[in-house]
Design an enzyme around this catalytic site. Structure first.
Site, PDB file in Angstrom:
ATOM      1  N   ARG A  13      26.759  -3.356 -32.099  1.00  0.00           N
ATOM      2  CA  ARG A  13      25.410  -3.020 -31.601  1.00  0.00           C
ATOM      3  C   ARG A  13      25.080  -1.580 -31.973  1.00  0.00           C
ATOM      4  NH1 ARG A  13      26.377  -6.273 -25.994  1.00  0.00           N
ATOM      5  NH2 ARG A  13      25.541  -8.250 -26.767  1.00  0.00           N
ATOM      6  N   HIS A  44      34.083  -2.678 -20.846  1.00  0.00           N
ATOM      7  CA  HIS A  44      32.859  -3.342 -21.321  1.00  0.00           C
ATOM      8  C   HIS A  44      31.852  -3.450 -20.171  1.00  0.00           C
ATOM      9  CE1 HIS A  44      30.335  -5.952 -23.656  1.00  0.00           C
ATOM     10  NE2 HIS A  44      30.514  -6.993 -22.860  1.00  0.00           N
ATOM     11  N   SER A  72      33.483 -24.381 -24.325  1.00  0.00           N
ATOM     12  CA  SER A  72      32.720 -24.895 -25.479  1.00  0.00           C
ATOM     13  C   SER A  72      31.236 -24.735 -25.256  1.00  0.00           C
ATOM     14  CB  SER A  72      33.065 -26.370 -25.709  1.00  0.00           C
ATOM     15  OG  SER A  72      34.448 -26.515 -25.848  1.00  0.00           O
ATOM     16  N   GLY A  73      30.881 -23.647 -24.589  1.00  0.00           N
ATOM     17  CA  GLY A  73      29.464 -23.381 -24.340  1.00  0.00           C
ATOM     18  C   GLY A  73      28.824 -22.701 -25.532  1.00  0.00           C
ATOM     19  N   THR A 101      35.658 -13.863 -21.801  1.00  0.00           N
ATOM     20  CA  THR A 101      35.033 -14.058 -20.489  1.00  0.00           C
ATOM     21  C   THR A 101      34.869 -12.732 -19.723  1.00  0.00           C
ATOM     22  OG1 THR A 101      36.006 -16.267 -20.390  1.00  0.00           O
ATOM     23  CG2 THR A 101      35.272 -15.331 -18.298  1.00  0.00           C
TER      24      THR A 101
HETATM   25  N1  LIG Z   1      33.276  -9.899 -23.880  1.00  0.00           N
HETATM   26  C1  LIG Z   1      32.053  -9.906 -24.349  1.00  0.00           C
HETATM   27  O1  LIG Z   1      31.657  -9.021 -25.100  1.00  0.00           O
HETATM   28  C2  LIG Z   1      31.130 -11.032 -23.984  1.00  0.00           C
HETATM   29  C3  LIG Z   1      29.962 -11.265 -24.727  1.00  0.00           C
HETATM   30  C4  LIG Z   1      29.145 -12.323 -24.371  1.00  0.00           C
HETATM   31  C5  LIG Z   1      29.501 -13.162 -23.304  1.00  0.00           C
HETATM   32  N2  LIG Z   1      30.639 -12.921 -22.628  1.00  0.00           N
HETATM   33  C6  LIG Z   1      31.085 -13.789 -21.551  1.00  0.00           C
HETATM   34  O2  LIG Z   1      31.640 -14.977 -22.129  1.00  0.00           O
HETATM   35  C7  LIG Z   1      31.581 -16.051 -21.179  1.00  0.00           C
HETATM   36  C8  LIG Z   1      31.034 -17.303 -21.840  1.00  0.00           C
HETATM   37  O3  LIG Z   1      29.713 -17.101 -22.275  1.00  0.00           O
HETATM   38  P1  LIG Z   1      28.876 -18.341 -22.878  1.00  0.00           P
HETATM   39  O4  LIG Z   1      27.562 -17.795 -23.247  1.00  0.00           O
HETATM   40  O5  LIG Z   1      29.686 -19.096 -23.874  1.00  0.00           O
HETATM   41  O6  LIG Z   1      28.732 -19.225 -21.552  1.00  0.00           O
HETATM   42  P2  LIG Z   1      28.416 -20.802 -21.438  1.00  0.00           P
HETATM   43  O7  LIG Z   1      28.013 -21.063 -20.043  1.00  0.00           O
HETATM   44  O8  LIG Z   1      27.514 -21.208 -22.533  1.00  0.00           O
HETATM   45  O9  LIG Z   1      29.842 -21.456 -21.717  1.00  0.00           O
HETATM   46  C9  LIG Z   1      30.904 -21.370 -20.821  1.00  0.00           C
HETATM   47  C10 LIG Z   1      31.638 -22.704 -20.839  1.00  0.00           C
HETATM   48  O10 LIG Z   1      32.798 -22.571 -20.017  1.00  0.00           O
HETATM   49  C11 LIG Z   1      33.013 -23.855 -19.451  1.00  0.00           C
HETATM   50  N3  LIG Z   1      33.929 -23.756 -18.325  1.00  0.00           N
HETATM   51  C12 LIG Z   1      33.681 -23.366 -17.048  1.00  0.00           C
HETATM   52  N4  LIG Z   1      34.807 -23.425 -16.332  1.00  0.00           N
HETATM   53  C13 LIG Z   1      35.792 -23.841 -17.156  1.00  0.00           C
HETATM   54  C14 LIG Z   1      37.172 -24.103 -17.004  1.00  0.00           C
HETATM   55  N5  LIG Z   1      37.794 -23.940 -15.826  1.00  0.00           N
HETATM   56  N6  LIG Z   1      37.879 -24.512 -18.082  1.00  0.00           N
HETATM   57  C15 LIG Z   1      37.276 -24.684 -19.279  1.00  0.00           C
HETATM   58  N7  LIG Z   1      35.951 -24.474 -19.488  1.00  0.00           N
HETATM   59  C16 LIG Z   1      35.238 -24.054 -18.444  1.00  0.00           C
HETATM   60  C17 LIG Z   1      31.631 -24.348 -19.083  1.00  0.00           C
HETATM   61  O11 LIG Z   1      31.611 -25.757 -18.893  1.00  0.00           O
HETATM   62  C18 LIG Z   1      30.815 -23.875 -20.284  1.00  0.00           C
HETATM   63  O12 LIG Z   1      30.718 -24.890 -21.271  1.00  0.00           O
HETATM   64  C19 LIG Z   1      30.759 -15.495 -20.001  1.00  0.00           C
HETATM   65  O13 LIG Z   1      31.631 -15.066 -18.972  1.00  0.00           O
HETATM   66  C20 LIG Z   1      30.043 -14.299 -20.612  1.00  0.00           C
HETATM   67  O14 LIG Z   1      29.689 -13.336 -19.645  1.00  0.00           O
HETATM   68  C21 LIG Z   1      31.443 -11.864 -22.929  1.00  0.00           C
HETATM   69  O1  LIG Z   2      25.922  -8.794 -21.154  1.00  0.00           O
HETATM   70  C1  LIG Z   2      26.531  -9.822 -20.871  1.00  0.00           C
HETATM   71  O2  LIG Z   2      26.553 -10.319 -19.735  1.00  0.00           O
HETATM   72  C2  LIG Z   2      27.266 -10.552 -21.959  1.00  0.00           C
HETATM   73  C3  LIG Z   2      28.116  -9.663 -22.804  1.00  0.00           C
HETATM   74  O3  LIG Z   2      29.011  -8.913 -22.043  1.00  0.00           O
HETATM   75  C4  LIG Z   2      27.338  -8.812 -23.748  1.00  0.00           C
HETATM   76  O4  LIG Z   2      27.571  -7.590 -23.798  1.00  0.00           O
HETATM   77  O5  LIG Z   2      26.498  -9.365 -24.473  1.00  0.00           O
END
Ligand SMILES: NC(=O)c1ccc[n+]([C@@H]2O[C@H](COP(=O)([O-])OP(=O)(O)OC[C@H]3O[C@@H](n4cnc5c(N)ncnc54)[C@H](O)[C@@H]3O)[C@@H](O)[C@H]2O)c1
Ligand SMILES: O=C(O)C[C@H](O)C(=O)O
Length: 320
Positions: free
Chosen positions: A152, A176, A11-12, A120
């Site tokens: 993008r 990715h 829920s981040g 993630t």
């Molecule tokens: N696939 C993609 O294209 C893409 C794009 C952007 C971000 N991401 C990834 O998405 C993930 C989340 O990004 P964000 O900006 O929301 O991060 P964030 O830090 O804002 O949110 C992550 C949340 O996960 C929670 N968390 C940690 N461990 C946990 C667990 N065991 N169980 C439940 N919740 C848990 C944290 O408390 C936090 O609230 C990162 O790994 C980021 O790299 C991927």
């Molecule tokens: O770049 C990152 O770490 C987050 C995500 O994978 C993105 O492409 O925005």
């Protein structure tokens, strides 16, 4: 008809944005789950109070127990850590692999019939591991990255050609990471392929090459600007497109990380390819013909994903 149930695991920044979008689109009732106490509850209450002015009807609940995701139709997983400037997505592997184990077990126990979208990072390895830990059918577990990377690419192309984003289509395939493959030949403005637009003098090869490079590094560009985390608006919007295609059986053809069983010469790996998402989950993996250069780039990207999956197997022996 009862409303659908959407569980957001994490829920981040992305989790909160997903909840906002899902509520605004009235996709269903929403459970925000997180290990951080108070955060999912606070976000759920805040978002519920956005319902009256906007006029959406959705129950929003925050939770720290997996019991609350019971019976979810869709689970979108963002649990884990994002990168900071100076880090690569791969640096997140060890920490986020442990998180995938807990999440996979939670989903298997409480929402085994859900369509699961992993966000993630490092995405392709994490969605593979999440599927392994959950044991869910492969066609019900996918990764979100290609829709974001293609968005993008579409945004940069729309700026270059000075046309509406609606008229730009684009495909980014592969893993990715920085080796992702923006496929120029299959990217178009209103159906006119980019190479033809270059021939028409509307852009140049050098300018398109620079856009391809910027797309590949698109995530890092935002991490460098934000400094405290990574992109969240476009990632959440992209995942909602995938969830909506499943919930409404829209059968969108989208680039997503899907489990391959020989397609594109890849076996038992999740990599970004075009798929059709409908009520059955992944209903089709679409194999497009790639030219020699795209094929070579795709292979490099697949090799990078393979290395990360091997690293996961080295860290957690239950995956080996
Ligand atoms: N696939 C993609 O294209 C893409 C794009 C952007 C971000 N991401 C990834 O998405 C993930 C989340 O990004 P964000 O900006 O929301 O991060 P964030 O830090 O804002 O949110 C992550 C949340 O996960 C929670 N968390 C940690 N461990 C946990 C667990 N065991 N169980 C439940 N919740 C848990 C944290 O408390 C936090 O609230 C990162 O790994 C980021 O790299 C991927
Ligand atoms: O770049 C990152 O770490 C987050 C995500 O994978 C993105 O492409 O925005």
């Amino acid at each position: 008809m009862a409303r659908k149930k959407i569980a957001l695991i994490g829920s981040g920044m992305i989790g909160g944005t997903l909840a906002h979008l899902a509520a605004m689109k009235e996709l269903g009732d929403i459970v925000l789950f997180d290990i951080a106490e108070g955060v999912p509850q606070g976000k759920a209450l805040d978002l519920a109070q956005a319902g009256p002015p906007e006029g959406f009807d959705a129950d929003l609940k925050g939770a720290n127990s997996y019991d609350e995701i019971a019976g979810a139709d869709v689970c979108i997983v963002t649990a884990g850590i994002p990168r900071k400037p100076g880090m690569s997505r791969d640096d997140l592997l060890k920490t986020n692999l442990n998180v995938m184990k807990a999440v996979g077990e939670g989903i298997a126990k409480h929402a085994p019939d859900a369509f699961v979208i992993c966000i993630t990072n490092p995405l392709d390895a994490m969605v593979w591991a999440l599927r392994e830990f959950s044991g869910l059918p492969h066609q019900k577990v996918v990764g979100m990255a290609g829709v974001l990377d293609s968005s993008r690419f579409r945004h940069f192309l729309a700026e270059e050609f000075d046309v509406s984003v609606e008229d730009v289509t684009a495909f980014v395939l592969g893993g990715h990471g920085d080796t992702m493959v923006p496929v120029v030949e299959y990217s178009t403005v209103a159906g006119i392929p980019i190479p033809d637009l270059i021939k028409m003098g509307w852009s140049t090869q050098d300018r398109i090459d620079a856009i391809v490079d910027r797309t590949r590094k698109g995530g890092g560009e935002i991490v460098g600007l934000l400094k405290t985390g990574s992109a969240f608006y476009a990632p959440a919007t992209s995942a909602i497109v995938m969830a909506e295609s499943y919930l409404k059986d829209k059968k969108r053809l989208l680039p997503c990380a899907a489990h391959l069983t020989g397609q594109y010469g890849v076996d038992d790996l999740y990599v970004g390819v075009p798929i059709v998402i409908g009520a059955n989950g992944v209903e089709k993996v679409v194999e497009i013909e790639l030219n020699d250069s795209a094929k070579a780039n795709f292979q490099t990207s697949v090799d990078a994903v393979k290395e990360l999956v091997a690293a996961c197997k080295g860290i957690d022996e239950s995956l080996a």
